[in-house]
Design a protein around this motif. Sequence first.
Motif, PDB file in Angstrom:
ATOM      1  N   HIS A 571       1.021  -1.747  -0.211  1.00  0.00           N
ATOM      2  CA  HIS A 571       0.000   0.103  -0.142  1.00  0.00           C
ATOM      3  C   HIS A 571       1.139   1.429  -0.118  1.00  0.00           C
ATOM      4  CE1 HIS A 571       1.040  -0.338   4.687  1.00  0.00           C
ATOM      5  NE2 HIS A 571       0.187   0.955   3.912  1.00  0.00           N
ATOM      6  N   GLU A 573       1.769   5.346   1.853  1.00  0.00           N
ATOM      7  CA  GLU A 573       2.049   5.553   2.479  1.00  0.00           C
ATOM      8  C   GLU A 573       1.932   7.346   2.385  1.00  0.00           C
ATOM      9  OE1 GLU A 573       2.060   4.830   6.101  1.00  0.00           O
ATOM     10  OE2 GLU A 573       2.339   2.315   5.448  1.00  0.00           O
ATOM     11  N   ASP A 575       3.675   9.511   2.531  1.00  0.00           N
ATOM     12  CA  ASP A 575       4.640  10.658   2.123  1.00  0.00           C
ATOM     13  C   ASP A 575       5.200   9.997   0.760  1.00  0.00           C
ATOM     14  OD1 ASP A 575       5.816   7.545   2.881  1.00  0.00           O
ATOM     15  OD2 ASP A 575       7.158   8.389   3.904  1.00  0.00           O
ATOM     16  N   THR A 577       5.933   6.463   0.113  1.00  0.00           N
ATOM     17  CA  THR A 577       6.285   5.102  -0.320  1.00  0.00           C
ATOM     18  C   THR A 577       5.506   3.752  -0.912  1.00  0.00           C
ATOM     19  OG1 THR A 577       6.838   4.833   2.363  1.00  0.00           O
ATOM     20  CG2 THR A 577       8.615   6.498   0.607  1.00  0.00           C
ATOM     21  N   GLU A 579       4.669   0.404   1.315  1.00  0.00           N
ATOM     22  CA  GLU A 579       4.783  -0.652   2.282  1.00  0.00           C
ATOM     23  C   GLU A 579       4.371  -2.544   1.779  1.00  0.00           C
ATOM     24  OE1 GLU A 579       6.362  -0.174   5.171  1.00  0.00           O
ATOM     25  OE2 GLU A 579       7.138   1.713   4.771  1.00  0.00           O
ATOM     26  N   THR A 588      -2.534  -2.858   4.744  1.00  0.00           N
ATOM     27  CA  THR A 588      -3.062  -3.002   2.963  1.00  0.00           C
ATOM     28  C   THR A 588      -4.109  -3.333   2.868  1.00  0.00           C
ATOM     29  OG1 THR A 588      -0.229  -3.638   3.415  1.00  0.00           O
ATOM     30  CG2 THR A 588      -2.132  -4.023   1.392  1.00  0.00           C
ATOM     31  N   LYS A 591      -6.218  -0.502   3.627  1.00  0.00           N
ATOM     32  CA  LYS A 591      -6.040   0.561   3.196  1.00  0.00           C
ATOM     33  C   LYS A 591      -6.647   0.657   1.245  1.00  0.00           C
ATOM     34  CE  LYS A 591      -2.528   3.415   4.555  1.00  0.00           C
ATOM     35  NZ  LYS A 591      -2.773   4.711   4.558  1.00  0.00           N
TER      36      LYS A 591
END
Length: 655
Positions: A571, A573, A575, A577, A579, A588, A591
Amino acid sequence: MTSALPEGWSYGPWHEGPDPLAAPVDLRDALDEIGRDVMAGSSPRSALEEMLRRGTRNTQGLDDLTRRLWERRREIEQRHNLDGTLRDVQRLLDEALAAELHDLFPNPSDDARFKELQLDALPSGTAAAVRELANYEWESSEARQKYEQIRELLGKELLGSRFEGMKEALENTTPEDIERINEMLADLNSLLAAHAQGQPQIDQLFAEFMAKHGEYFPENPRNVDELIDVLAARAAAAQRMLNSMTAEQRAELAQLSQQAFGNPQLAQQLANLDAQLQALRPGEDWTGSEQLSGDDPLGLADGARAMSDLAELDALAEQLAQSYPGARLEDIDLDALTRQLGDEATVDARRLSELERQLRDQGLLERAPDGSLQLSPKALRQLGQTALSDVLRTARGQSGERDAAAAGAAGELAGSTRPWQFGDTQSWDVSRTVRNAVLRTAGGGRGGSVKLDVADVEIAETEHRARAAVALLVDTSWSMVQEGRWLPMKRTALALHQLISTRYRNDALQLITFGRYAGVVELPQLIGMEGTWEQGTNAHHALLLAGRHLRRHPDAQPVVLMVTDGEPTAHLEPDGTAEFDYPPRPATLRKTVAEVDRLAKLGASLTVFRLGDDPRLNAFVDLLARRSGGRVLAPDADGLGAAVVGDYLRTRRRL
């Protein structure tokens, strides 16, 4: 019934470029082959080269032609050997001695007994025996004739090994012929010496030489360099033939050559010629050899021709391999290919060359900014048409329905028309089309006939009742490559893109790929995308991008189609990135479901096309479908395109 041709006319093969009656090259088949390889991960250049190697349905590829060359080479090596001249000389010598002894036996004279002693004392070697008999006074006319045949045979074979067709031209040799040949050889050696010295009048010397001796050169060279090329290639083949013999055989032939036509000058002239040619053309293969292990003996002339054939086969194989810098199919020596493999092979090679040329000339392959080859928009349209036709054929076969792409009306008639453009599938306005043709041909003096031209065609414009915003999300994780789903996924995207761009032009399609990260791609990027090993199936990121696309088109019906073979394992993040974790982390899954809920609030139902039978994936996509009011389809890889296009058309019918 036949009719006589006018005097001086005759039928013959076409030699003025491509055959005007030959069937046109099938670019569609070739493009489909290239497109399939590109979608499977090959570069367009590699795909083009692979298509040329494999060929098409109606044309043998370079690999097949190369295989036939090697079979032809193996046939020469396994059928022939090189001791034909030595065998023939030995046979004629045995026959001469037998005839001589037969005539000497009833003769009671001391002279006859002396001659018998001479014959009994002959050396055991063939060449030495022939040399010993050079001054022998034959009692038997038959024996004398056999011995003269040995000298004539040696002369013909020696000359035939250096000059194409010379052996056949010397069937009935006279002393005058031998004198003329010696004169030609002397003049030829003088011409080559003048060329090596750089004499300025060499062109004039060459013209004088050809005017005097041109009958010996059927290749009809245009200048001294072409003459040297022809002679050096043949002399090098003769040398390779000698290199392929045993040391004993070479020694025998060296001695026998002095007896050619009973004229030692001939062998000396040929030795001088060979030395000059080797100095002038050191790049020829003078040191090579071959292994001929068959039972069919070849004489010197035929042996040199066999060596020339083997060298020609090797050169053709290199040309067909196209592995050297700057290689082009136009490099293939079609005359040599015809000599070695026949007319059909030449037709195939010419077709392949024409395919390559037309793929470039018709704009199906173009140069990218970095200089590499890429499929052009025109090529992608043609591939899309093929992919869509295949998909619709599959859909009709599964459902028994007629062509769905041509079934529904795109909208109500607007009452206006416009000229037809490539890709238009709307109905023609027949009256306007015929009117345009009549106006165009009026006064043309055609007796009132009217012929339609594509420029006359007008189509009836329609007003779309509704439009759709379509997001196609395709899984590009490594498992799609590993399980053989990479190519079907690309063909599905290609077919859907073609359908929307030609039939439903007002619909807004966005292609979104997702692996560890998701991204929006254009069709050429997706088609040329290579599969890479990457962990992560970030459906969350893909759904975020789909939502952004739908919000840009608030007046359109939202349609989200997802193709995947694995449960979400990554998923995004805040920022930016990604994960990743396996088994999937609760965050995951949470989201991903939350993003589906947001799409549902936009009115979008999610259709998931599940590839594979993973129970965890099955349970998760069922959850997504229930929460969005969508559905799950589980086609096999071959039926993926029909399922996606069919679902899109089902949604369109409800608009």
